[in-house]
Scaffold this motif. Sequence first.
Motif, PDB file in Angstrom:
ATOM      1  N   SER A 290     -20.090 -17.841  61.517  1.00 22.99           N
ATOM      2  CA  SER A 290     -18.832 -17.557  61.904  1.00 22.99           C
ATOM      3  C   SER A 290     -17.503 -18.027  60.732  1.00 22.99           C
ATOM      4  O   SER A 290     -16.732 -17.371  60.513  1.00 22.99           O
ATOM      5  CB  SER A 290     -18.502 -17.830  63.373  1.00 22.99           C
ATOM      6  OG  SER A 290     -19.456 -17.222  64.081  1.00 22.99           O
ATOM      7  N   ALA A 291     -17.830 -19.439  60.854  1.00 24.77           N
ATOM      8  CA  ALA A 291     -16.724 -19.910  59.835  1.00 24.77           C
ATOM      9  C   ALA A 291     -16.936 -19.610  58.352  1.00 24.77           C
ATOM     10  O   ALA A 291     -15.816 -19.412  57.821  1.00 24.77           O
ATOM     11  CB  ALA A 291     -17.164 -21.851  59.950  1.00 24.77           C
ATOM     12  N   ASN A 292     -18.106 -19.465  57.805  1.00 21.07           N
ATOM     13  CA  ASN A 292     -18.300 -18.819  56.424  1.00 21.07           C
ATOM     14  C   ASN A 292     -17.782 -17.402  56.442  1.00 21.07           C
ATOM     15  O   ASN A 292     -17.260 -16.995  55.196  1.00 21.07           O
ATOM     16  CB  ASN A 292     -19.725 -19.048  55.964  1.00 21.07           C
ATOM     17  CG  ASN A 292     -20.134 -20.219  56.041  1.00 21.07           C
ATOM     18  OD1 ASN A 292     -19.697 -21.281  55.688  1.00 21.07           O
ATOM     19  ND2 ASN A 292     -21.633 -20.594  55.748  1.00 21.07           N
ATOM     20  N   SER A 293     -17.852 -16.633  57.445  1.00 21.71           N
ATOM     21  CA  SER A 293     -17.354 -15.228  57.417  1.00 21.71           C
ATOM     22  C   SER A 293     -15.924 -14.857  57.827  1.00 21.71           C
ATOM     23  O   SER A 293     -15.383 -14.087  57.498  1.00 21.71           O
ATOM     24  CB  SER A 293     -18.339 -14.262  58.171  1.00 21.71           C
ATOM     25  OG  SER A 293     -18.058 -14.617  59.739  1.00 21.71           O
ATOM     26  N   GLY A 294     -15.459 -16.081  58.233  1.00 15.50           N
ATOM     27  CA  GLY A 294     -13.598 -15.957  58.530  1.00 15.50           C
ATOM     28  C   GLY A 294     -13.513 -15.240  59.772  1.00 15.50           C
ATOM     29  O   GLY A 294     -12.431 -14.942  60.063  1.00 15.50           O
ATOM     30  N   ALA A 295     -14.553 -15.468  60.611  1.00 17.63           N
ATOM     31  CA  ALA A 295     -14.380 -14.560  62.157  1.00 17.63           C
ATOM     32  C   ALA A 295     -13.766 -15.575  62.771  1.00 17.63           C
ATOM     33  O   ALA A 295     -13.444 -15.203  64.078  1.00 17.63           O
ATOM     34  CB  ALA A 295     -15.863 -14.287  62.525  1.00 17.63           C
ATOM     35  N   ILE A 296     -13.584 -16.876  62.820  1.00 11.63           N
ATOM     36  CA  ILE A 296     -13.019 -17.818  63.611  1.00 11.63           C
ATOM     37  C   ILE A 296     -11.439 -17.818  63.300  1.00 11.63           C
ATOM     38  O   ILE A 296     -11.134 -18.404  62.402  1.00 11.63           O
ATOM     39  CB  ILE A 296     -13.452 -19.303  63.516  1.00 11.63           C
ATOM     40  CG1 ILE A 296     -15.117 -19.281  63.889  1.00 11.63           C
ATOM     41  CG2 ILE A 296     -12.696 -20.191  64.492  1.00 11.63           C
ATOM     42  CD1 ILE A 296     -15.717 -20.548  63.571  1.00 11.63           C
ATOM     43  N   THR A 297     -10.642 -17.308  64.266  1.00 12.54           N
ATOM     44  CA  THR A 297      -9.086 -17.334  63.830  1.00 12.54           C
ATOM     45  C   THR A 297      -8.418 -17.982  65.215  1.00 12.54           C
ATOM     46  O   THR A 297      -9.002 -17.753  66.386  1.00 12.54           O
ATOM     47  CB  THR A 297      -8.805 -15.748  63.897  1.00 12.54           C
ATOM     48  OG1 THR A 297      -9.102 -15.093  65.013  1.00 12.54           O
ATOM     49  CG2 THR A 297      -9.348 -15.216  62.476  1.00 12.54           C
TER      50      THR A 297
END
Length: 373
Positions: A290-297
């Motif tokens: 999730s962190a690597n794909s930028g999904a955590i906002t």
Amino acid sequence: VLAYYPNPDYDPDLAQERMNDPNNPYTVDQFTYIDQSDRFDTRDQRLFRTDPGLPNIIIQPNVLQPSTKYKLRLNIELTNVTGFSDIVIETAGLPPRPGRLEVTPQNASMDTPRIVSAPDWVATDLPLTYSFGYIKFVDGNPLDSAFNADPQQVSSKELSRLVLGEESNNYTLYLYVEVFTPYGAVSRAEVPVQSFQVDNATQAAIDGLDAAANSDASNLVNNLDYVLSLDPTNNDTQQQVLDLLEQNANNLPTTPSQLQSQALLYSDLVANGEESDQLLDQVERLVQTSANSGAITLDGGLAGVYFDIFGNLMPGNTPSAAAGTGASTRMSSFRKESSFNVEEKGLAGKRRSNLHFRYGATRLEQNHPQLLA
């Protein structure tokens, strides 16, 4: 700021009259760029953010009109030279205008096939895409669990099964559709349905696990979500869910909606007593993905789901009222003023040792500091 508007000097009657006259053609453009600087004052910081010392301009939200071309002109003044440079931008159209969301049949048992459709949605920008799913209410906060990894251009979807509805609310389950334009403008509709318990939960779990084992990766989480809702506290079912997730770890889609659905599945497992190293390892890998794909906002729910999972693993808490009931109201409150408030939740069944939890929390802090910032 110039806007591409109908030309006030254009005469449609004269244009029609001279349409077929090659010796005297009508040369006035029907549309032209018209200076709108009195309306769009670039010095007004409520509309634009500018700095005389920087060659940048930031247009504030909802300043420009939809479906319109604009020409922004930068005037440059040197000691003895002046000049300008133009750039043309075009704003997208409005979000899709309300259609409908229909489910057939609306009220049935979990294992009854249904068709969900979203007819009559229209928009200026095409094609439209559709994302269907259902809503999990977690301590009063709604979180979306999508049926597809990505929005699809098809306005209907066949569902072979649904998760169990909320028992305390007459087995009600809320389905939704989000309808997108190519530029990301979105509209949403929701509809309540009833999803009742099946007559033979054991056979339904066998059938659901078989469907999950033979499904493509994009449907795996939905099938496992259904299986877990049949008997969420069954240790054998929990283990088979984890094993199938482990076997398909490298094939699962990594879109934001898919990651959230998978995280919600882990949250349900934890809330119903699952606390193995296998689960902890899978959650850690999902956090990293999730962190690597930028999904955590900060304005999304995914980070809050992860905090809830690790918070639920804290030892010594009072068991959650929702744990072990199959209910979907198990997670802590988050998303308040760009910060996350984590409420410690208890578990039914055996507890982790303090050492084991500190090990998991330390791994989270070391490997994923962005979640704790």
